[in-house]
Write a protein that holds these residues in place. Structure first.
Motif, PDB file in Angstrom:
ATOM      1  N   LEU A  40      11.890  32.684 -43.150  1.00 33.42           N
ATOM      2  CA  LEU A  40      11.679  32.376 -41.511  1.00 33.42           C
ATOM      3  C   LEU A  40      11.782  33.287 -40.557  1.00 33.42           C
ATOM      4  O   LEU A  40      11.565  34.771 -39.958  1.00 33.42           O
ATOM      5  N   GLU A  41      13.169  33.826 -40.520  1.00 32.57           N
ATOM      6  CA  GLU A  41      14.175  34.532 -39.905  1.00 32.57           C
ATOM      7  C   GLU A  41      13.106  36.410 -39.906  1.00 32.57           C
ATOM      8  O   GLU A  41      12.677  36.851 -38.537  1.00 32.57           O
ATOM      9  N   LYS A  42      13.110  36.875 -40.597  1.00 30.23           N
ATOM     10  CA  LYS A  42      12.339  38.199 -41.531  1.00 30.23           C
ATOM     11  C   LYS A  42      10.978  38.094 -40.151  1.00 30.23           C
ATOM     12  O   LYS A  42      10.462  39.222 -40.255  1.00 30.23           O
ATOM     13  N   LEU A  43      10.544  36.707 -40.360  1.00 31.22           N
ATOM     14  CA  LEU A  43       8.920  36.637 -40.356  1.00 31.22           C
ATOM     15  C   LEU A  43       9.361  37.136 -38.649  1.00 31.22           C
ATOM     16  O   LEU A  43       8.099  36.963 -37.778  1.00 31.22           O
ATOM     17  N   SER A  44      10.285  35.853 -37.416  1.00 34.42           N
ATOM     18  CA  SER A  44      10.557  35.886 -36.540  1.00 34.42           C
ATOM     19  C   SER A  44      10.441  37.628 -36.353  1.00 34.42           C
ATOM     20  O   SER A  44      10.135  37.578 -34.448  1.00 34.42           O
ATOM     21  N   ARG A  45      11.467  38.018 -36.712  1.00 30.23           N
ATOM     22  CA  ARG A  45      11.675  39.685 -36.255  1.00 30.23           C
ATOM     23  C   ARG A  45      10.447  40.550 -35.786  1.00 30.23           C
ATOM     24  O   ARG A  45      10.684  41.511 -35.314  1.00 30.23           O
ATOM     25  N   LYS A  46       9.659  39.857 -37.306  1.00 31.72           N
ATOM     26  CA  LYS A  46       8.407  41.267 -37.196  1.00 31.72           C
ATOM     27  C   LYS A  46       7.294  40.298 -36.548  1.00 31.72           C
ATOM     28  O   LYS A  46       6.275  40.680 -36.279  1.00 31.72           O
ATOM     29  N   GLU A  47       7.391  38.950 -35.350  1.00 30.90           N
ATOM     30  CA  GLU A  47       7.012  38.688 -34.379  1.00 30.90           C
ATOM     31  C   GLU A  47       5.634  38.430 -35.266  1.00 30.90           C
ATOM     32  O   GLU A  47       4.265  38.285 -34.990  1.00 30.90           O
ATOM     33  N   ILE A  48       5.656  37.301 -36.236  1.00 28.20           N
ATOM     34  CA  ILE A  48       4.249  37.088 -37.519  1.00 28.20           C
ATOM     35  C   ILE A  48       4.605  35.591 -36.769  1.00 28.20           C
ATOM     36  O   ILE A  48       5.146  34.564 -37.097  1.00 28.20           O
ATOM     37  N   GLY A  49       3.466  35.059 -35.960  1.00 33.20           N
ATOM     38  CA  GLY A  49       3.487  33.717 -35.864  1.00 33.20           C
ATOM     39  C   GLY A  49       3.257  32.255 -36.821  1.00 33.20           C
ATOM     40  O   GLY A  49       2.277  33.021 -38.419  1.00 33.20           O
ATOM     41  N   ILE A  50       4.012  31.616 -36.611  1.00 31.55           N
ATOM     42  CA  ILE A  50       4.148  30.967 -37.715  1.00 31.55           C
ATOM     43  C   ILE A  50       3.774  29.399 -37.606  1.00 31.55           C
ATOM     44  O   ILE A  50       4.456  29.012 -36.300  1.00 31.55           O
ATOM     45  N   ASN A  51       3.133  28.633 -38.552  1.00 27.25           N
ATOM     46  CA  ASN A  51       2.963  26.742 -37.508  1.00 27.25           C
ATOM     47  C   ASN A  51       4.154  26.646 -39.138  1.00 27.25           C
ATOM     48  O   ASN A  51       4.186  26.142 -40.226  1.00 27.25           O
ATOM     49  N   LEU A  52       5.148  25.601 -38.864  1.00 25.58           N
ATOM     50  CA  LEU A  52       6.108  25.506 -40.102  1.00 25.58           C
ATOM     51  C   LEU A  52       5.832  23.906 -40.459  1.00 25.58           C
ATOM     52  O   LEU A  52       5.328  23.455 -39.205  1.00 25.58           O
ATOM     53  N   PHE A  53       5.983  23.228 -41.761  1.00 20.13           N
ATOM     54  CA  PHE A  53       5.435  21.608 -42.353  1.00 20.13           C
ATOM     55  C   PHE A  53       6.500  22.119 -43.520  1.00 20.13           C
ATOM     56  O   PHE A  53       6.634  22.750 -43.455  1.00 20.13           O
ATOM     57  N   ASN A  54       6.921  20.922 -43.279  1.00 22.95           N
ATOM     58  CA  ASN A  54       7.687  20.327 -44.640  1.00 22.95           C
ATOM     59  C   ASN A  54       6.788  19.080 -45.667  1.00 22.95           C
ATOM     60  O   ASN A  54       5.898  18.619 -44.185  1.00 22.95           O
ATOM     61  N   PHE A  55       6.858  19.183 -46.742  1.00 20.69           N
ATOM     62  CA  PHE A  55       6.264  17.954 -47.270  1.00 20.69           C
ATOM     63  C   PHE A  55       6.628  17.611 -48.208  1.00 20.69           C
ATOM     64  O   PHE A  55       7.748  18.026 -49.208  1.00 20.69           O
ATOM     65  N   GLY A  56       6.341  16.009 -48.785  1.00 17.83           N
ATOM     66  CA  GLY A  56       7.064  15.301 -50.075  1.00 17.83           C
ATOM     67  C   GLY A  56       5.739  14.636 -49.819  1.00 17.83           C
ATOM     68  O   GLY A  56       4.517  15.255 -50.401  1.00 17.83           O
ATOM     69  N   ASN A  57       5.976  13.211 -50.214  1.00 17.19           N
ATOM     70  CA  ASN A  57       4.963  12.561 -49.513  1.00 17.19           C
ATOM     71  C   ASN A  57       3.745  12.928 -48.727  1.00 17.19           C
ATOM     72  O   ASN A  57       2.485  12.380 -49.421  1.00 17.19           O
ATOM     73  N   GLN A  58       4.326  12.891 -47.778  1.00 12.21           N
ATOM     74  CA  GLN A  58       3.242  13.466 -46.848  1.00 12.21           C
ATOM     75  C   GLN A  58       3.092  14.898 -46.176  1.00 12.21           C
ATOM     76  O   GLN A  58       4.824  15.605 -45.922  1.00 12.21           O
ATOM     77  N   VAL A  59       2.612  15.642 -45.346  1.00 10.88           N
ATOM     78  CA  VAL A  59       2.801  16.629 -44.385  1.00 10.88           C
ATOM     79  C   VAL A  59       3.904  16.292 -42.622  1.00 10.88           C
ATOM     80  O   VAL A  59       3.028  15.534 -42.537  1.00 10.88           O
ATOM     81  N   GLU A  60       4.734  17.319 -42.359  1.00 10.05           N
ATOM     82  CA  GLU A  60       4.902  16.384 -41.515  1.00 10.05           C
ATOM     83  C   GLU A  60       5.250  17.856 -40.735  1.00 10.05           C
ATOM     84  O   GLU A  60       5.357  18.812 -41.382  1.00 10.05           O
ATOM     85  N   PRO A  61       5.746  18.045 -39.459  1.00 16.46           N
ATOM     86  CA  PRO A  61       6.412  19.584 -38.753  1.00 16.46           C
ATOM     87  C   PRO A  61       7.254  19.911 -39.464  1.00 16.46           C
ATOM     88  O   PRO A  61       8.064  18.579 -38.766  1.00 16.46           O
ATOM     89  N   GLY A  62       7.799  20.458 -39.062  1.00 15.79           N
ATOM     90  CA  GLY A  62       9.205  21.259 -38.818  1.00 15.79           C
ATOM     91  C   GLY A  62      10.254  21.683 -40.309  1.00 15.79           C
ATOM     92  O   GLY A  62       8.877  21.315 -41.146  1.00 15.79           O
TER      93      GLY A  62
END
Length: 181
Positions: A40-62
């Motif tokens: 994620l840090e490498k993507l940030s340095r390359k200024e690639i826009g991302i939306n982060l989600f984590n999931f298990g039972n359901q999808v949640e932001p962050g």
């Protein structure tokens, strides 16, 4: 005078936080978190826009960079695909990082992903399914006399074994009380 404005679409990144992610020898939970954070840090340095989600039972932001819990009771990849479909027109594509130990939700078919933007998947962990053993019932006589033999009936179910015999051992304070193949 004309102005060319480029609207750069972002990528949705879905990170598995299910309990099964804790049980792989490679990568360990710490290595998984560290690897994700480094990526994620490498993507940030390359200024690639991302939306982060984590999931298990359901999808949640962050994603908790410092100490993301990997403790959701199940993995619902069908919910991830549903979330991608709901947001597909506003993103460049999606990336799913998971061990693929799907055990909850709708089974994913080819029809579910037809027409979606690019979906990349990074698989982590072993190719073999994880072993899960559950005690279904335990029948013990209502009264036992110390030192006498007693019959105990245990019904177990297991997944992740491929026609293998397993050994079941009953322990008490690290002392073997009985064992059966």
């Amino acid at each position: 005078r004309t102005s060319n404005k480029v609207n750069q679409l972002e990528w949705n990144i879905y990170l598995d936080k299910s309990l099964s992610m804790n049980y792989h020898q490679q990568p360990s939970p710490t290595s998984y978190r560290l690897g994700v954070n480094t990526f994620l840090e490498k993507l940030s340095r390359k200024e690639i826009g991302i939306n982060l989600f984590n999931f298990g039972n359901q999808v949640e932001p962050g994603w908790n960079y410092l100490n993301q819990n990997l403790d959701d009771g199940s993995t619902n990849l069908g919910e991830v695909i549903r979330h991608i479909r709901a947001n597909d027109k506003n993103i460049a594509g999606s990336l799913i990082i998971s061990d693929g130990q799907e055990n909850f939700g709708k089974q994913i078919s080819e029809d579910d992903i037809v027409g979606l933007n690019t979906i990349h998947v990074i698989g982590v962990g072993a190719e073999e399914s994880l072993v899960d053993v559950m005690i279904n019932s335990l029948i013990v006589p209502p009264a036992l006399i110390k030192g006498e033999k007693a019959e105990i009936k245990v019904e177990i179910s297991a997944t992740g074994f491929s026609d293998e015999k397993i050994n079941v051992t009953l322990l008490s304070n690290d002392k073997i009380l009985g064992s059966k193949l």
